[in-house]
Write a protein that holds these residues in place. Sequence first.
Motif, PDB file in Angstrom:
ATOM      1  N   PRO A   1      12.141  -2.073  -0.409  1.00 36.29           N
ATOM      2  CA  PRO A   1      11.074  -1.870   0.575  1.00 36.29           C
ATOM      3  C   PRO A   1       9.672  -2.127   0.026  1.00 36.29           C
ATOM      4  O   PRO A   1       9.293  -1.609  -1.021  1.00 36.29           O
ATOM      5  CB  PRO A   1      11.261  -0.411   0.987  1.00 36.29           C
ATOM      6  CG  PRO A   1      12.735  -0.196   0.879  1.00 36.29           C
ATOM      7  CD  PRO A   1      13.125  -0.966  -0.363  1.00 36.29           C
ATOM      8  N   MET A   2       8.911  -2.957   0.776  1.00 32.17           N
ATOM      9  CA  MET A   2       7.520  -3.251   0.421  1.00 32.17           C
ATOM     10  C   MET A   2       6.728  -3.530   1.682  1.00 32.17           C
ATOM     11  O   MET A   2       7.008  -4.489   2.408  1.00 32.17           O
ATOM     12  CB  MET A   2       7.453  -4.461  -0.517  1.00 32.17           C
ATOM     13  CG  MET A   2       6.031  -5.009  -0.717  1.00 32.17           C
ATOM     14  SD  MET A   2       4.791  -3.789  -1.257  1.00 32.17           S
ATOM     15  CE  MET A   2       5.194  -3.603  -2.990  1.00 32.17           C
ATOM     16  N   HIS A   3       5.788  -2.650   1.989  1.00 29.97           N
ATOM     17  CA  HIS A   3       4.828  -2.864   3.064  1.00 29.97           C
ATOM     18  C   HIS A   3       3.719  -1.834   2.930  1.00 29.97           C
ATOM     19  O   HIS A   3       3.808  -0.914   2.104  1.00 29.97           O
ATOM     20  CB  HIS A   3       5.498  -2.798   4.451  1.00 29.97           C
ATOM     21  CG  HIS A   3       6.365  -1.602   4.678  1.00 29.97           C
ATOM     22  ND1 HIS A   3       5.870  -0.383   5.067  1.00 29.97           N
ATOM     23  CD2 HIS A   3       7.715  -1.452   4.581  1.00 29.97           C
ATOM     24  CE1 HIS A   3       6.869   0.473   5.213  1.00 29.97           C
ATOM     25  NE2 HIS A   3       7.987  -0.140   4.922  1.00 29.97           N
ATOM     26  N   ALA A   4       2.677  -1.992   3.694  1.00 24.49           N
ATOM     27  CA  ALA A   4       1.479  -1.162   3.549  1.00 24.49           C
ATOM     28  C   ALA A   4       1.636   0.237   4.122  1.00 24.49           C
ATOM     29  O   ALA A   4       0.760   1.080   3.913  1.00 24.49           O
ATOM     30  CB  ALA A   4       0.285  -1.853   4.202  1.00 24.49           C
ATOM     31  N   GLU A   5       2.729   0.484   4.848  1.00 24.63           N
ATOM     32  CA  GLU A   5       2.918   1.783   5.479  1.00 24.63           C
ATOM     33  C   GLU A   5       3.817   2.725   4.680  1.00 24.63           C
ATOM     34  O   GLU A   5       4.133   3.814   5.141  1.00 24.63           O
ATOM     35  CB  GLU A   5       3.496   1.596   6.890  1.00 24.63           C
ATOM     36  CG  GLU A   5       2.684   0.676   7.784  1.00 24.63           C
ATOM     37  CD  GLU A   5       1.234   1.102   7.940  1.00 24.63           C
ATOM     38  OE1 GLU A   5       0.975   2.322   7.963  1.00 24.63           O
ATOM     39  OE2 GLU A   5       0.361   0.219   8.020  1.00 24.63           O
ATOM     40  N   LEU A   6       4.236   2.330   3.484  1.00 26.72           N
ATOM     41  CA  LEU A   6       5.098   3.181   2.671  1.00 26.72           C
ATOM     42  C   LEU A   6       4.318   4.364   2.106  1.00 26.72           C
ATOM     43  O   LEU A   6       3.245   4.198   1.534  1.00 26.72           O
ATOM     44  CB  LEU A   6       5.695   2.383   1.513  1.00 26.72           C
ATOM     45  CG  LEU A   6       6.876   1.464   1.844  1.00 26.72           C
ATOM     46  CD1 LEU A   6       7.189   0.572   0.650  1.00 26.72           C
ATOM     47  CD2 LEU A   6       8.095   2.274   2.251  1.00 26.72           C
TER      48      LEU A   6
END
Length: 385
Positions: free
Chosen positions: A357-362
């Motif tokens: 998982p990689m995104h700005a909302e983690l």
Amino acid sequence: MNTMNTTDTTIPLVHASLGEQELAAVAEVFASGWPAGQGPRGKALESLLAARYHAGGAVAVSNCGAALHLAMLALGVKPGDEVIVADYTFPAPAHAVRYVGATPVFADVRADTGTVDPQAVLDLIGPRTVGVIAVDTVGLPADYAPLRETAARHGLFLVEDAACAVGATYRGQEAGALAEVACLSFHGRKGASSGEGGALIATDPAIAADARLRSSFGIGSIFDQAQIVGLPIPEFTEIGYNFKLSDIAAAILQVQIGRIDELLKRRSAVAQRYAELLADEDLLTLPHVPEDRTHAWQSYMVTLDESVDRAALATDLRAQGIGCGHGTWATHLQPVFAGGQTCPVSADLFRRNLAIPMHAELGADQVERVADVLRTALRTHARPA
């Protein structure tokens, strides 16, 4: 705006950072009466992109694949030509070469970065070679200094596939401005997103003008012609395509591009935390970022040890609510491009890489849970030495 519930035990691989600012921009387009392509918001987006990348022109299009296709057409690639393309990537560059009847020649990649190996490119140049498409692999820029030198010495064009790299840099220069033509993606998992979308960025205004005309069936902007008093009748001057980006998507992207620094900062913090949590894990290798460039972190890919059963590991992670994927493709191994070439480094990365998982909302707790579950699963699915 964090739209995820950090108490949810499911952690998706990707998640777009879209919120109220983007909704407000869409409402403005609805009120304008022009939701279609090449309208006022599309023009404003193109001006924004041209300024950001210090370019001669920018063309907003429906996706990055369309931008690559238009690039091949504008650069005059024709049947019988060969274009060297980076092998370890989503196969869009090779598709674009095939669209115009030319032959993609696959260049192997660096084992540490997954970006195209400049020496491999040099070794593949032949009498029919007309250009090179480099790829900023999952957000990391390629080695443009030697690539530009090779292209100039041999009279080849150089195209930057910066689909994953909005916000990244190479020697202080932004991805998207590293070659004479660059192609961007605004797909849902990218750093700036409108769900779908793309752009062609060109140093030469004539290349951009050619791409813009062909992106609208070869008749140019209907919106522009509608401003003329009387009854202008468009003329079809080129064989073109319907590659326009809607003004709805363009409005979203104006907001998203203004948020690139904010969103990239959050992705970079996730990457840094993964690096801390997994630094001593001997069953995987972490992403390598050379000192002369920065990463856009479209994906976070680890390379698994030979002993790890990747398929079993992925099944285990998904069963525990952790999104994961194989990473990207060794293009030369895909049946549609099978032709006897070998790219052993690319093939090895294709077999052993895993995207987590990689995104700005983690959230911080989610990153820690991914690392904890991954550590345990690695030991469960590693063959004994």
